[in-house]
Design an enzyme around this catalytic site. Structure first.
Site, PDB file in Angstrom:
ATOM      1  N   GLN A  20      -2.660   7.614  -1.572  1.00  0.00           N
ATOM      2  CA  GLN A  20      -2.353   6.517  -0.633  1.00  0.00           C
ATOM      3  C   GLN A  20      -1.710   5.350  -1.372  1.00  0.00           C
ATOM      4  O   GLN A  20      -2.138   4.209  -1.249  1.00  0.00           O
ATOM      5  CB  GLN A  20      -3.654   6.038   0.027  1.00  0.00           C
ATOM      6  CG  GLN A  20      -4.255   7.002   1.014  1.00  0.00           C
ATOM      7  CD  GLN A  20      -3.496   7.047   2.326  1.00  0.00           C
ATOM      8  OE1 GLN A  20      -2.466   6.403   2.491  1.00  0.00           O
ATOM      9  NE2 GLN A  20      -3.993   7.814   3.256  1.00  0.00           N
ATOM     10  N   SER A  21      -0.689   5.612  -2.149  1.00  0.00           N
ATOM     11  CA  SER A  21      -0.171   4.614  -3.082  1.00  0.00           C
ATOM     12  C   SER A  21       0.781   3.599  -2.450  1.00  0.00           C
ATOM     13  O   SER A  21       1.762   3.963  -1.796  1.00  0.00           O
ATOM     14  CB  SER A  21       0.547   5.359  -4.206  1.00  0.00           C
ATOM     15  OG  SER A  21       1.435   4.514  -4.889  1.00  0.00           O
ATOM     16  N   ASN A  22       0.495   2.308  -2.705  1.00  0.00           N
ATOM     17  CA  ASN A  22       1.426   1.243  -2.302  1.00  0.00           C
ATOM     18  C   ASN A  22       2.698   1.287  -3.138  1.00  0.00           C
ATOM     19  O   ASN A  22       3.776   0.937  -2.665  1.00  0.00           O
ATOM     20  CB  ASN A  22       0.781  -0.136  -2.504  1.00  0.00           C
ATOM     21  CG  ASN A  22      -0.475  -0.304  -1.686  1.00  0.00           C
ATOM     22  OD1 ASN A  22      -0.498   0.021  -0.497  1.00  0.00           O
ATOM     23  ND2 ASN A  22      -1.533  -0.783  -2.313  1.00  0.00           N
ATOM     24  N   CYS A  57       4.197   3.942  -4.272  1.00  0.00           N
ATOM     25  CA  CYS A  57       5.098   4.968  -3.727  1.00  0.00           C
ATOM     26  C   CYS A  57       5.836   4.460  -2.494  1.00  0.00           C
ATOM     27  O   CYS A  57       7.015   4.767  -2.288  1.00  0.00           O
ATOM     28  CB  CYS A  57       4.312   6.242  -3.408  1.00  0.00           C
ATOM     29  SG  CYS A  57       3.744   7.120  -4.894  1.00  0.00           S
TER      30      CYS A  57
END
Ligand SMILES: *Cc1c(COP(=O)(O)O)cnc(C)c1O
Length: 346
Positions: free
Chosen positions: A74-76, A78
């Protein structure tokens, strides 16, 4: 000092700086302010856009056509990197860490945004993701493309400059209002933001001291060493006229309890900001930093008469996948889970 280094023009600057009167009153200590880097102006905003402003200028100058990068599921990072790539017509491949065999059926939070942005998404097991990224780079080269592999979080000297100039912006904004800042509090993950704020505070801060809360991916000792090495590399690479002592790198690791894990203190911070100030912070990063700020106020570290700025580094897209535990916390129930279902260890 770094004015000559080109940026890509991704930022809406300056981001707002405003008071948190209700939270200040609630905690009864220092005067609290917030620097709204959740409003940096691209996608869902956040701190990564400041790093990408420098990184993208370099990527464009070198003529790359694909960005290969990755992080947690759930990367910001990315989200921000794919948004920036789209702005300039580049393609993105995201190698994301998920649990073995995880098939994302719920397109929620940042994962939904990665799908919407059109990134090619590969979910890899934690320990293999570096190999997978290198294989992707090779595959793209074999197909005649010109890919670049970018570090998790954009934490390399060029990206660090994003927060050297970020602190310059903050200090200038504050001094225009006659405000002298004592502390800057924020979340630290891959370390680039902290490396930049610490250098920026030394260069422009007039006594400003940076206090960080780790987000649980590494211990205080390992995290501090990482920030130290990023600071040294950045000062050397850009010949910055700044020295940073070890005790100016302050990183706490007791507020996160594991990367992305749901805890009552973090969820209390999320609820408090919504109820008192009408602001949304995320349960992963900014909640850890806010839990730190609240604790340090309660312990008397930050005092009446001091000005403390909370750096809102963004990340609100992560609120939505935490829906079950946010509801639990508000209802005073035990949390349905602590380790998120998308965690590689989950
Ligand atoms: C990435 C991130 C951070 C941490 O920044 P680093 O430079 O990786 O230490 C803090 N807050 C949010 C919301 C983030 O997405």
């Amino acid at each position: 000092m770094i004015e000559h280094i080109p940026t890509a023009g991704l930022l809406t600057q300056p981001t707002p700086l405003h008071a948190l009167p209700n939270l200040s009153q609630y905690l009864g200590g220092p005067s609290l302010y917030i620097k709204r880097d959740d409003l940096t102006g691209l996608g869902f905003g956040g701190n990564k856009v400041r790093k990408l402003d420098y990184l993208m200028a370099d990527i464009l100058r070198r003529g790359y056509d694909h960005i290969v990068t990755g992080a947690y599921f759930q990367s910001n990072w990315c989200t921000a990197v794919t948004a920036a790539a789209n702005r300039f017509g580049l393609k993105t491949v995201l190698v994301k860490r998920g649990p073995a065999g995880y098939v994302p059926t719920q397109y929620e939070g940042n994962h939904l945004l990665h799908v919407m942005l059109g990134a090619e998404i590969i979910v890899a097991e934690g320990k293999t993701d570096a190999d997978v990224k290198h294989a992707v780079v090779q595959r793209l080269r074999d197909a005649g493309h010109n890919p670049v592999l970018v570090n998790v979080g954009g934490s390399e000297p060029l990206g660090v400059l994003g927060y050297v100039s970020g602190v310059r912006e903050l200090v200038q904004q504050a001094s225009e209002r006659g405000l002298r800042l004592d502390y800057l509090v924020h979340a630290s993950g891959s370390g680039g933001t902290q490396a930049g704020t610490v250098i920026g505070a030394k260069a422009f801060g007039d006594g400003l001291h940076v206090v960080c809360s780790s987000t649980g991916s590494r211990s205080q000792q390992v995290g501090t060493a990482l920030v130290r090495s990023l600071i040294d590399a950045t000062i050397e690479e850009y010949a910055l006229p700044v020295t940073v002592a070890d005790d100016e790198i302050e990183l706490y690791d007791q507020y996160a309890h594991g990367y992305g894990h749901a805890t009552p203190a973090k969820l209390e911070a999320v609820a408090l900001l919504a109820r008192l100030e009408g602001l949304f912070i995320d349960p992963v990063y900014t909640a850890s930093a806010m839990a730190c700020l609240i604790d340090q106020c309660r312990q008397g570290r930050f005092k009446v008469g001091q000005n403390v700025v909370f750096l809102h580094t963004g990340g609100q897209a992560a609120i939505f996948p935490y829906e079950p535990v946010i509801r639990n916390q508000l209802a005073g129930e035990p949390l349905a889970w602590q380790v998120p279902p998308w965690d590689p260890a989950g």
